[in-house]
Design a protein around this motif. Structure first.
Motif, short mmCIF file in Angstrom:
data_model
loop_
_atom_site.label_atom_id
_atom_site.label_comp_id
_atom_site.label_asym_id
_atom_site.label_seq_id
_atom_site.Cartn_x
_atom_site.Cartn_y
_atom_site.Cartn_z
N GLU A 1 7.43 4.04 -7.27
CA GLU A 1 7.13 3.04 -6.24
C GLU A 1 6.45 1.82 -6.86
O GLU A 1 6.81 0.68 -6.57
CB GLU A 1 6.22 3.66 -5.17
N TRP B 1 1.47 0.56 0.31
CA TRP B 1 1.13 1.96 0.17
C TRP B 1 1.06 2.69 1.50
O TRP B 1 1.27 3.91 1.55
CB TRP B 1 -0.20 2.10 -0.57
N TRP C 1 8.11 -1.93 -7.47
CA TRP C 1 7.44 -3.10 -6.88
C TRP C 1 7.16 -4.16 -7.95
O TRP C 1 7.36 -5.35 -7.71
CB TRP C 1 6.12 -2.64 -6.25
N SER D 1 5.45 10.41 -7.02
CA SER D 1 6.45 9.35 -6.77
C SER D 1 5.81 7.97 -6.70
O SER D 1 6.53 6.96 -6.61
CB SER D 1 7.22 9.65 -5.48
N TRP D 2 4.46 7.90 -6.72
CA TRP D 2 3.82 6.58 -6.76
C TRP D 2 4.25 5.82 -8.00
O TRP D 2 4.27 4.57 -7.99
CB TRP D 2 2.29 6.71 -6.73
N PRO E 1 1.64 -3.53 -3.36
CA PRO E 1 2.61 -2.55 -2.85
C PRO E 1 2.23 -2.10 -1.44
O PRO E 1 1.05 -2.07 -1.07
CB PRO E 1 2.52 -1.38 -3.84
N PHE F 1 4.45 3.85 2.03
CA PHE F 1 4.72 4.89 1.05
C PHE F 1 4.14 6.23 1.49
O PHE F 1 4.82 7.27 1.43
CB PHE F 1 4.12 4.46 -0.30
#
Length: 578
Positions: A461, A570, A465, A457-458, A568, A573
């Motif tokens: 994301e 992270w 961003w 899913s990064w 981002p 996340f």
């Protein structure tokens, strides 16, 4: 002291009523016979539009586009850029630039005037006549690449210090061996000018060394749309005296010394150049600007320096498929380098500086994995450019070597003075023959195993961003090893930028397509730290294919210049993933 700049109106072309009546519908190519300047005028039923006949990319001349059936486009003779003069927008590359328009006015007798609204040349505000310079009063020492150490009376100024480590992730390394006292020279500087954010000019490895000794050293940058030091906090480099100055305003250092930063006409959001003036003697450094100050520059300066080499792009070496054969790439590179040499020689001839120095092109793709790039990315020879300049003008030229010093007073008085240029001592090492790769590759490799990339899913994301969408382009991203083969266990995915989705297969609608293979250490380092894609593209860390063969300016411009200023989140996340 800041001075306001008054705008003025300049008449570039005047047509008599008869000449104005003879203008045809559509495209008209016009020339001012007195000045030799060329213009394009587009006449329609509703309005008349006009511009200079100069391509905004690299100053080429436009001609009729025989492929344009509507009669609205012209084509640049240099790189085939196409301009729709009915809208003043470039259609190839699509979504790129708009042409600067001239004002069209009818005079009292119904003739036609083309006007340009300009501030006066800002360097002409508060003009100073050149004063006598003592021998040794102004000295310019070349350190490496784009880095010059200027002694200006009792002040010292340094340009663009890249003196250690790589640039563009791991793609560029210094060609020249800097003088052994380079750090001491930086620490002695009264001020440093950094032209733009590219890492061969804004070198965080170099500034980290400097900050350890002088964190408060004054550094000056232009007020660009994307701040030069946008990534300072993320870099961990502790600098406390960064000064952002407006364009076109003299910055007074002392009674004899001042400087002015100017923007680039093609990339005003990031590129700048500088004029340094000491006792009325000007030094012009155009650095990497494509059209510095929109092409208007001071003439007959004491010293001019500029880039010359070419090769600062992934195009075409990193492309394959279609026309991109080895033979085509070799011919293209040869032709482009020749165009650049001729352009620089013509610019120097037009500006007539007393002395010219080619610099800002001394880099090499020295990592063994980039052997192909090193062998194919042929760069211009500074001596070839200087010889071309000397054939066409009386300008004195200087091909610098690390540690060499030019004494401006001696060279202005007598260019043949044996003491005018002091070369480094005999036996001085000029070219680097080894580079300390490991520390910098370790930093990149550390990103490969980051927890971020345990979760697919990064991808969503990161691209959410990044903020680029509503554009009909599908990109396949493939993580690779050193040889650009798929990285074992790496990611291979599609991004549809029309709706920012991540499909398993390419959509059925018509769409442009690009395949971008990226070395896993660099792409993950870029993603993790929210860095610009120059590290990938200019650093030669990708291999690309595209269909059709179209440059998607909006896409690349976004990922190379317009990404968010903060990386981002992270941490959030990973907490969400956990």
């Amino acid at each position: 002291m800041e001075q306001s700049i008054e705008q003025t109106t300049e008449v570039l072309l005047c047509l008599s009523p008869g000449e104005a009546a003879d203008l045809k519908e559509g495209i008209n190519f016009l020339r001012n016979k007195k000045t030799g300047k060329d213009f394009i005028l587009y006449k329609s039923k509703n309005r008349v539009r006009a511009c200079k006949n100069t391509c905004k990319h690299q100053g080429g001349l436009f001609i009729k586009d025989i492929e344009d059936l509507d009669g609205r486009s012209v084509r640049c003779t240099k790189h085939n850029w196409r301009l729709d003069v009915s809208t003043m927008k470039y259609v190839n590359p699509p979504g790129s630039f708009c042409q600067d328009e001239l004002v069209v006015e009818m005079d009292e007798e119904n003739g036609l005037l083309l006007l340009e609204l300009n501030p006066p040349n800002p360097w002409d505000s508060e003009p100073r006549s050149p004063e006598h310079l003592a021998f040794g009063e102004v000295q310019i020492t070349y350190l490496t690449h784009a880095c010059m150490d200027l002694k200006l009376g009792d002040k010292r100024m340094v340009f663009d210090p890249w003196l250690t480590g790589p640039a563009f992730a791991r793609g560029w390394w210094l060609l020249h061996e800097p003088p052994s006292d380079w750090l001491e020279r930086l620490c002695r500087a009264d001020l440093i000018y950094i032209s733009h954010m590219h890492s061969d000019h804004l070198s965080y490895p170099t500034l980290k060394e400097l900050a350890g000794r002088r964190p408060d050293i004054p550094i000056y940058v232009g007020n660009t749309e994307r701040p030069v030091f946008w990534n300072l906090n993320q870099s961990g480099v502790q600098l406390t005296n960064i000064n952002i100055v407006p364009f076109g305003i003299w910055q007074q250092v002392d009674k004899n010394l001042r400087f002015m930063i100017l923007m680039d006409g093609v990339h005003p959001e990031m590129d700048t150049c500088i004029i340094v003036e000491y006792k009325g003697h000007k030094i012009l450094n155009t650095v990497d600007c494509t059209r510095p100050n929109g092409g208007r520059l001071p003439e007959k300066v004491a010293l001019m320096m500029s880039d010359f080499a070419g090769g600062a792009s992934g195009f075409p070496m990193t492309f394959s498929g279609g026309k991109f054969t080895e033979e085509w790439k070799a011919q293209f590179i040869k032709a482009e380098r020749k165009k650049l040499l001729n352009y620089k020689a013509r610019l120097v001839k037009d500006l007539q500086p007393r002395i010219y120095c080619p610099f800002a092109g001394y880099f090499v793709e020295s990592h063994p994995s980039d052997k192909y790039i090193k062998e194919t990315n042929i760069k211009n020879d500074p001596n070839e450019l200087n010889n071309l300049i000397k054939k066409n003008s009386d300008v004195v030229t200087w091909t610098p070597r690390p540690g060499a010093t030019l004494d401006l007073s001696r060279m202005l008085k007598d260019p043949t003075d044996s003491k005018g240029i002091i070369e480094p001592p005999e036996g001085t090492k000029i070219y680097k023959d080894s580079w300390d790769f490991e520390p910098y590759l370790n930093i990149l490799n550390a990103a490969v195993g980051d927890d971020i990339f345990l979760h697919s899913s990064w991808i969503k994301e990161y691209f959410t961003w990044a903020g680029f969408k509503d554009y009909n382009l599908v990109v396949r991203m493939i993580e690779t090893d050193e040889d650009f083969s798929p990285f074992p266990g790496g990611y291979d995915y599609l991004v549809d930028f029309l709706d920012l989705s991540f499909p398993k297969e390419r959509p059925s609608r018509e769409h442009p397509y690009e395949e971008i293979r990226s070395r896993v250490d660099v792409i993950r380092h870029v993603v993790k730290n929210g860095l610009l894609w120059d590290d990938l593209y200019i650093g030669f860390q990708t291999r690309l294919q595209r269909s059709p063969d179209i440059y998607h300016h909006l896409f690349w411009n976004h990922f190379q210049i317009k990404l968010p200023l903060t990386p981002p989140n992270w941490r959030s996340f990973l907490m969400h993933c956990g």
